[in-house]
Design a protein around this motif. Structure first.
Motif, PDB file in Angstrom:
ATOM      1  N   GLU A 160       0.832  -1.209   0.000  1.00  0.00           N
ATOM      2  CA  GLU A 160       0.000   0.000   0.000  1.00  0.00           C
ATOM      3  C   GLU A 160       0.867   1.259   0.000  1.00  0.00           C
ATOM      4  N   LYS A 164       1.141   4.346  -3.016  1.00  0.00           N
ATOM      5  CA  LYS A 164       0.995   5.778  -2.787  1.00  0.00           C
ATOM      6  C   LYS A 164       2.207   6.562  -3.301  1.00  0.00           C
ATOM      7  N   ASN A 165       3.376   5.907  -3.372  1.00  0.00           N
ATOM      8  CA  ASN A 165       4.605   6.614  -3.704  1.00  0.00           C
ATOM      9  C   ASN A 165       5.075   6.377  -5.134  1.00  0.00           C
ATOM     10  N   LYS A 167       5.877   6.941  -8.788  1.00  0.00           N
ATOM     11  CA  LYS A 167       6.086   8.115  -9.630  1.00  0.00           C
ATOM     12  C   LYS A 167       6.859   7.673 -10.861  1.00  0.00           C
ATOM     13  N   VAL A 174      -0.878  10.450 -10.110  1.00  0.00           N
ATOM     14  CA  VAL A 174      -1.924   9.884  -9.248  1.00  0.00           C
ATOM     15  C   VAL A 174      -3.152  10.797  -9.292  1.00  0.00           C
ATOM     16  N   SER A 177      -5.839   8.727  -4.590  1.00  0.00           N
ATOM     17  CA  SER A 177      -4.802   8.037  -3.826  1.00  0.00           C
ATOM     18  C   SER A 177      -5.389   7.395  -2.579  1.00  0.00           C
ATOM     19  N   GLY A 178      -5.723   6.098  -2.697  1.00  0.00           N
ATOM     20  CA  GLY A 178      -6.097   5.313  -1.530  1.00  0.00           C
ATOM     21  C   GLY A 178      -7.432   5.670  -0.897  1.00  0.00           C
ATOM     22  N   GLU A 179      -8.414   6.137  -1.688  1.00  0.00           N
ATOM     23  CA  GLU A 179      -9.732   6.465  -1.130  1.00  0.00           C
ATOM     24  C   GLU A 179     -10.558   5.192  -0.933  1.00  0.00           C
ATOM     25  N   SER A 197      -9.148   0.016  -0.986  1.00  0.00           N
ATOM     26  CA  SER A 197      -8.592   1.345  -1.266  1.00  0.00           C
ATOM     27  C   SER A 197      -8.394   1.463  -2.771  1.00  0.00           C
ATOM     28  N   PHE A 199      -6.783   3.292  -6.033  1.00  0.00           N
ATOM     29  CA  PHE A 199      -5.716   4.140  -6.581  1.00  0.00           C
ATOM     30  C   PHE A 199      -5.977   4.266  -8.080  1.00  0.00           C
ATOM     31  N   TYR A 201      -4.658   6.156 -11.594  1.00  0.00           N
ATOM     32  CA  TYR A 201      -3.595   6.899 -12.256  1.00  0.00           C
ATOM     33  C   TYR A 201      -4.079   7.261 -13.654  1.00  0.00           C
TER      34      TYR A 201
END
Length: 800
Positions: A160, A164-165, A167, A174, A177-179, A197, A199, A201
């Protein structure tokens, strides 16, 4: 492979439950479950599983009922048991498909459910079953996986953080992000949808679930994207991701389905929902390797119930709800089941098939019909029947007369009312014959004028009859052609608040039955219509506890004036509104089939009709009526008369007179109708008087009525001196004290004095005066007695 077999077991249990509620046979349910497991496992292509399944003894299926203590109880075939039930299936010692000598594991799955079964009578008379199931364990996730820890930190947490990180140019920036969202498919193994969650992009979608890890989706996997949002600010939005068939193997097994669709839900006003519109969709339109998003107006059928569950979960997080609603939020079809269960619990009698969708409130089927149910088409000639009910003394006759006068310029109104001189409360055959004659007249008239012509009928029910019996007689008219033309428009009940309680707060029998929900559209209060009347307020509160949706109107003595009240009483469709039809069938299940029996009330009102031939004395009758209330007895109210009506003739008039008297309100109506009384076969006029009360005795009522007619004079007794009172003797003396005195007597101004010196205060001839008075009175008595003898010889009894 274990997950695939586990999914098959879940489907088999759900299938077995459906078979059981349909057939009420646990043996057929077991056979259905075992057959499904065998058939689906054969499709897995594993020789070891196929060989294992061939031994059906390895498949253990049980279906049990439990009492309130959790103990097992019998579940006989063909009998619906109102118990919580458990369906369970297990496969033990499943061999490994790589190493048959090794045991791969065991699988067990159970569901706890409640079923509701309703008997349904079809048009051909056969009895079928309609059912609904509530899976009590449906809100428990059917599939969970646990991650492996590595040096104090589990792998999914690391994953997880990595999502989030990210790139790089492959994923793009993104967008979300993790909603928090819910993900799943329409398969049973994936119910209810799992929290995850999200994600998003520019070029990829990642679904991260703590139990299973992450699912990465890009244009090589995704075939299409569909978005459902019905533009309701409180509706859950759904994103359907269609996976390419060749890429199904890249998905976790629980997300794999036949239609290749993955569901992602967005709660209204959530951050994910807002970003979907403000960031994701605009960015994807500009530049994205993902397929374009297509907005759809309707969800596929397999996702409809899932959307309903997600909607319930969201609703319970945004408003204050009861503990029950909170606990059952994620249960599929909870509301539909409760509607069905309420109908199934109403009794063990069948419902007519045409009313079933209405009784169990199946919205999809009801949406196809209008706001009313089973109303005849305007293309067909109809006879609209508006029923006016109420106990005796409620002024319902006045309401009927008022309606006829007011509507005489709009349409012709036929009034049907039972003959008041009839002692039997209600005879369905008479009503059926009247309606048949009316139908024939209506057919002849409409054939000559307008074929779509509607006849209007005002039906005034007998006072002590339940509206239920009258409506049942109309709906079950023996002549099919007549029955098809009859349509009940509205039912109005008249109530006099001052003539409603037989004792203290005990209402008259059938009064509250006449106000039952679904059976009456309007209640007309005919007295105490002034503002802030306590009697009216108390009665309205009582009726509201019986019928929460009935309309209240005020009309003193039934003289209705407001146009909106008149339109409600004469409505053509109010009785067949869907809410009314449903309430009738739940209150009296099977009533339309004649299966519902009314329970006799604790106090029964009796009607006694006396027919006679002689006139009555007006004042004697009024006096006797006024004395009725003073003779009332307490419970069981034996001999109490509460209402009197009839057609009589008074000795001072040759015309007949209608008499109505309500004992409790002391309301008396004496109206001359300008007609002579009906004559019977011997040429005498025929009158009648009807008494309504409790346990009335005909002999006592005849004696009471005889006292209202001209009486036989009683012969008088001859008078003797001992019968005279002192006042009478004193009066005789005062009349004769100045009469001539006998010889030897004189009056000195104060006393009578004889020559012998005797003095007295009374006249010396008083004895002669008394005898003369007695002789005169006796002559009058003899003359009176002679006349009395003559009248006695000519006297005819009131009932002879």
């Amino acid at each position: 492979m274990l997950v695939q077999v586990y999914g098959i077991m879940i489907d088999a249990v759900i299938q077995a439950i459906q078979v059981y509620v349909k057939t009420l046979s646990s043996h057929l349910a077991r056979a259905a479950a075992v057959d499904m497991v065998c058939e689906e496992c054969q499709k897995l292509g594993s020789p070891m599983i196929q060989k294992y399944i061939q031994r059906r003894s390895n498949i253990v299926f049980t279906l049990e009922a439990h009492d309130n203590s959790g103990q097992s109880c019998p579940l006989p075939d063909g009998e619906h048991v109102l118990r919580v039930k458990t369906a369970s299936i297990s496969l033990t010692d499943i061999p490994s498909y790589r190493n048959p000598a090794k045991i791969l594991g065991s699988l067990v799955y159970s569901d706890v459910f409640i079923d509701s079964v309703i008997k349904v009578q079809k048009e051909d008379g056969t009895i079928a079953r309609d059912y609904e199931v509530l899976n009590l364990t449906g809100q428990i996730p059917k599939y969970l996986a646990w991650s492996v820890r590595d040096k104090g930190k589990d792998q999914v947490t690391i994953l997880e953080e990595n999502l989030k990180n990210i790139k790089n140019d492959v994923y793009g920036p993104v967008l979300i992000s993790g909603e928090s969202v819910h993900i799943g498919s329409h398969r049973n193994i994936c119910q209810p949808p799992l929290e995850a969650s999200l994600f998003m992009y520019q070029h990829k979608i990642a679904l991260f679930c703590p139990q299973t890890g992450a699912v990465l989706l890009d244009n090589s996997i995704i075939k299409s994207l569909q978005f459902f949002d019905d533009d309701n600010s409180r509706s859950v939005a759904i994103l359907l991701i269609e996976i390419k068939i060749t890429m199904k193997s890249t998905l976790p097994s629980y997300l794999v389905s036949n239609d290749n669709l993955i569901l992602v839900s967005f709660n209204p006003k959530s951050k994910a929902y807002k970003h979907m519109y403000s960031v994701v969709l605009p960015e994807w339109r500009k530049e994205s390797e993902l397929p374009g998003v297509i907005k759809i107006q309707e969800l596929p059928d397999c996702f409809t119930q899932i959307h309903e569950v997600l909607q319930n979960i969201y609703s319970n997080t945004t408003k204050t709800v009861t503990g029950f609603r909170k606990a059952t939020a994620s249960l599929q079809n909870i509301d539909r089941f409760l509607y069905h269960f309420s109908a199934g619990s109403a009794g063990n009698v069948p419902f007519e098939e045409k009313y079933l969708s209405l009784v169990v409130n199946r919205e999809a089927e009801l949406a196809e019909s209008s706001g009313t149910f089973e109303v005849l088409s305007s293309e067909t000639d109809q006879i609209i029947i508006n029923i006016i009910a109420g106990i005796d003394g409620s002024h319902k006759e006045n309401l009927c007369n008022t309606l006829v006068k007011i509507t005489k310029d709009r349409f012709s109104m036929t009034v049907l009312q039972q003959d008041l001189s009839q002692a039997t409360p209600f005879i369905p055959q008479q009503l059926n014959q009247s309606l048949k004659s009316l139908s024939l007249t209506h057919r002849n008239r409409s054939s000559m004028t307008d074929p779509k012509h509607k006849s209007r009928v005002l039906l005034v029910t007998p006072g002590s009859m339940d509206v239920y019996d009258v409506i049942l007689a109309i709906k079950n008219h023996p002549d099919l052609q007549v029955r098809q033309k009859l349509s009940i428009g509205a039912v109005t009940v008249c109530i006099d608040p001052m003539h409603s309680f037989i004792n203290h707060r005990m209402t008259f029998p059938v009064l509250l039955n006449q106000c039952a929900q679904g059976w009456v559209n309007s209640i007309l209060f005919t007295s105490s219509t002034s503002i802030n009347n306590s009697a009216l307020d108390d009665l309205q509160k009582l009726i509201r506890s019986v019928n929460s949706d009935v309309s209240f109107f005020l009309a003193d003595k039934g003289e209705i004036t407001r146009s909106m009240d008149i339109d409600a009483v004469l409505s053509e469709t109010a009785f067949m509104e869907k809410s009314k039809v449903r309430a009738r069938h739940l209150l009296y299940p099977g009533w339309s089939l004649g299966l519902q029996k009314n329970h006799p009330p604790s106090v029964i009102l009796q009607k006694c009709v006396l027919k006679f031939k002689r006139p009555l004395e007006r004042q004697l009758l009024i006096n006797k009526l006024r004395e009725l209330k003073s003779s009332f007895k307490p419970y069981p109210f034996e001999g109490n008369v509460y209402f009197v009506d009839g057609q009589v003739q008074f000795g001072d008039s040759s015309q007949t007179t209608e008499v109505k008297y309500a004992t409790l309100t002391d309301s008396l109506s004496i109206v001359s109708n300008g007609h002579v009384g009906l004559q019977n076969g011997d040429g005498h006029h025929q009158f009648f008087m009807s008494f309504t009360g409790c346990n009335l005795q005909e002999k006592a009522l005849k004696d009471w009525l005889r006292a209202c007619a001209k009486q036989i004079p009683q012969k008088k007794k001859l008078i003797e001196k001992k019968d005279l009172k002192k006042e009478e003797i004193k009066k005789i003396h005062s009349e004769h004290h100045l009469d001539p005195l006998p010889e030897g007597w004189f009056y000195n101004g104060t006393r009578f004095v004889s020559f012998d010196g005797e003095k007295q205060e009374i006249h010396p001839c008083l004895e002669d005066f008394i005898q003369q008075y007695i002789n005169n009175k006796n002559k009058e008595v003899e003359k009176f007695n002679a006349k009395a003898d003559m009248e006695a010889r000519m006297f005819v009894d009131l009932f002879s």
